[in-house]
Design an enzyme around this catalytic site. Structure first.
Site, PDB file in Angstrom:
ATOM      1  N   GLU A 268       0.831  -1.204   0.000  1.00 23.78           N
ATOM      2  CA  GLU A 268       0.000   0.000   0.000  1.00 23.78           C
ATOM      3  C   GLU A 268       0.869   1.259   0.000  1.00 23.78           C
ATOM      4  OE1 GLU A 268      -3.134   0.048  -0.416  1.00 23.78           O
ATOM      5  OE2 GLU A 268      -3.641  -2.056  -0.115  1.00 23.78           O
ATOM      6  N   TRP A 271       1.872   1.815  -3.478  1.00 22.70           N
ATOM      7  CA  TRP A 271       0.869   2.404  -4.381  1.00 22.70           C
ATOM      8  C   TRP A 271       1.034   3.916  -4.413  1.00 22.70           C
ATOM      9  CZ3 TRP A 271      -2.171   1.703  -8.350  1.00 22.70           C
ATOM     10  CH2 TRP A 271      -3.125   2.679  -8.658  1.00 22.70           C
ATOM     11  N   TRP A 299     -19.756  11.202 -20.552  1.00 22.03           N
ATOM     12  CA  TRP A 299     -20.210  11.571 -19.209  1.00 22.03           C
ATOM     13  C   TRP A 299     -21.526  12.340 -19.306  1.00 22.03           C
ATOM     14  CZ3 TRP A 299     -17.523   8.840 -16.026  1.00 22.03           C
ATOM     15  CH2 TRP A 299     -16.149   8.629 -16.221  1.00 22.03           C
ATOM     16  N   ASN A 334     -10.266   3.388   2.910  1.00 18.58           N
ATOM     17  CA  ASN A 334      -9.857   3.168   1.531  1.00 18.58           C
ATOM     18  C   ASN A 334     -10.831   2.282   0.755  1.00 18.58           C
ATOM     19  OD1 ASN A 334      -7.800   3.536  -0.599  1.00 18.58           O
ATOM     20  ND2 ASN A 334      -7.593   1.320  -0.424  1.00 18.58           N
ATOM     21  N   TRP A 352     -14.945  11.795 -13.586  1.00 19.56           N
ATOM     22  CA  TRP A 352     -14.064  11.485 -12.460  1.00 19.56           C
ATOM     23  C   TRP A 352     -13.378  12.731 -11.921  1.00 19.56           C
ATOM     24  CZ3 TRP A 352      -8.919  12.682 -13.043  1.00 19.56           C
ATOM     25  CH2 TRP A 352      -8.421  12.806 -14.349  1.00 19.56           C
ATOM     26  N   TRP A 375      -8.447   7.946  -8.790  1.00 18.25           N
ATOM     27  CA  TRP A 375      -9.679   8.240  -9.521  1.00 18.25           C
ATOM     28  C   TRP A 375      -9.616   7.699 -10.945  1.00 18.25           C
ATOM     29  CZ3 TRP A 375     -14.466   9.537  -8.303  1.00 18.25           C
ATOM     30  CH2 TRP A 375     -14.702  10.022  -7.009  1.00 18.25           C
TER      31      TRP A 375
END
Length: 465
Positions: A268, A271, A299, A334, A352, A375
């Site tokens: 993590e 990331w 969208w 998360n 987004w 995102w």
């Protein structure tokens, strides 16, 4: 010779390579410059400004206790720092390296301005384990997929041990600056009044969080990290975002705990590292999809739907619990971040970037690289993106990760009296709770609409190729 230490995303004294290097040269002048104009649209959001206010207060106290008060300035760092260096006759400014596009542009200009006067800007690796430009694939290209990236970092071995904090810092002559309150960081809207119940900004708060995330919590991390109703994660993200603790400190602390969950936890941490790797090589990431064909995604922006999501009024308790937790605490678990993000971009077909902007303003751990990368991952348009057909079912996600409803009962009191069997789908209860909205979109309908939009985009992309 005086040396300027420019604090940025490294608001700590321990394991601060810029501070360590500055100390080798003699008296040190610590300075922080609030430069909103340079950051533009990515200046600190409201929740971050709250955190920064108290983090600077803690850093200032720590520096003063060691003999070197923190100088606070507001304005253009490109203009203020050369003048400051001239005033104190500093030959160098040491700082932790930044990776945001706007910061890179400013640092390049500052380097040239200082060099013209015979001075240096000396950047140090402070907020990452490794410099993004140094990590390459076997084909000498930047990594674009997380798993190979993380394997490569693990293969590099252990990072260097953290540097201890100095006991004393020889101070340069004081210079005129601003009081902390004059920076105007605390937002006028006082939605943040509950934040102090959950957070202690500053290096001491980071150390306490890291210590509390001990061997027992780390051991349970692989199995319990997705349970939002439990305190099963480290809570270190805002401290890392502001550099109150370094990745090296976190890495070595996890190793020292000797718990079986350390590898999952360190993945993590990586990331975050990977997000910065992407941002360095793809500076357009905060605004534009990394997969260009997504620029044509259909969208359907709708302010009413976006507002319902922001306010936690979607009719899906797990989504609403997350959004309300975010508003009241400046943070969200998360697993729930993934659920609420998927709901916004797939069930509601909202861009987004709208979710990214809301998170940027309301998260105390708002981090440009991680926020944008995450995102885009959820939206399916990132470098290492989730498959477009992955549409989280908010009911099943709630039933799987919050089976007894502990999380939603805390943050969505309207449904707290419902039995476990229906708490994640309150509209099915014999007596649906009053005052709580019906779902703003039926899951099956939302999923079908999202899949059709993604499939059309894929087909269009195939025809173009």
């Amino acid at each position: 010779m005086t040396t300027i230490l420019w604090f940025r995303q490294d608001l700590r004294l321990a394991d601060n390579p810029a501070l360590h290097a500055a100390l080798q040269a003699g008296p040190v002048l610590p300075v922080y410059v609030l430069d909103d104009a340079a950051a533009g649209a990515w200046a600190h959001g409201g929740a971050q400004r709250w955190w920064l206010h108290y983090s600077l207060a803690a850093l200032g106290a720590d520096l003063a206790a060691r003999g070197a008060p923190l100088l606070l300035l507001r304005g253009s760092a490109l203009e203020l720092l050369p003048r400051l260096a001239e005033a104190v006759q500093a030959d160098a400014i040491h700082a932790g390296r930044l990776y945001e596009p706007w910061a890179r542009k400013r640092d390049e200009a500052l380097h040239l301005a200082l060099a013209g006067a015979g001075r240096r800007l000396v950047p140090h690796t402070s907020s990452l384990l490794h410099e993004p430009h140094r990590l390459r694939t076997g084909q000498d290209k930047p990594y674009s997929v997380y798993t190979p990236f993380s394997r490569a970092v693990f293969a590099l071995g252990e990072p260097a041990p953290p540097i201890p904090a100095p006991e004393r810092i020889p101070a340069a002559p004081a210079q005129p600056g601003l009081a902390l309150e004059a920076l105007g960081l605390l937002p006028r809207l006082d939605w943040w009044k509950e934040f102090p119940r959950h957070w202690q900004p500053g290096e001491a708060g980071a150390a306490r969080r890291l210590a509390d995330f001990g061997a027992e919590a780390l051991r349970a991390y692989p199995d319990r990290r997705n349970i939002p109703g439990e305190a099963s994660t480290s809570g270190l993200s805002p401290h890392l975002r502001f550099g109150e603790v370094s990745p090296r400190q976190v890495w070595h602390a996890a190793r020292a705990m000797g718990a079986t969950g350390e590898h999952t936890f360190l993945k993590e941490v990586l990331w975050r590292e990977f997000s910065y790797h992407l941002l360095w090589h793809r500076p357009e990431m905060p605004e534009a999809p990394l997969q260009p064909r997504f620029a044509e995604f259909p969208w359907q922006p709708e302010p009413r739907l976006l507002a319902a999501w922001q306010q936690g009024r979607t009719g899906y308790p797990i989504v609403d619990a997350g959004m309300r937790q975010l508003w009241r605490t400046g943070w969200m678990h998360n697993r729930v971040r993934m659920v609420v993000a998927s709901f916004l971009v797939k069930h509601l077909l909202q861009p987004w970037q709208a979710g990214e902007a809301w998170f940027w303003d309301t998260l105390v751990d708002g981090d440009l690289a991680a926020n944008a990368a995450s995102w885009q991952w959820v939206a399916g348009c990132g470098a290492d993106a989730a498959p477009y057909f992955r549409v989280f079912n908010p009911v099943l996600q709630g039933e799987k990760f919050d089976p007894a409803g502990a999380y939603v009962r805390r943050w969505v009191p309207e449904v707290s009296a419902l039995p476990d069997a229906v708490i994640h789908k309150p509209w099915t209860a014999p007596r649906p709770p009053g005052g709580y909205p019906a779902p703003i979109v039926e899951h099956g309908r939302g999923r079908e609409r999202a899949l059709a939009a993604y499939a059309a985009l894929r087909e269009e992309g195939t025809r173009v190729v």
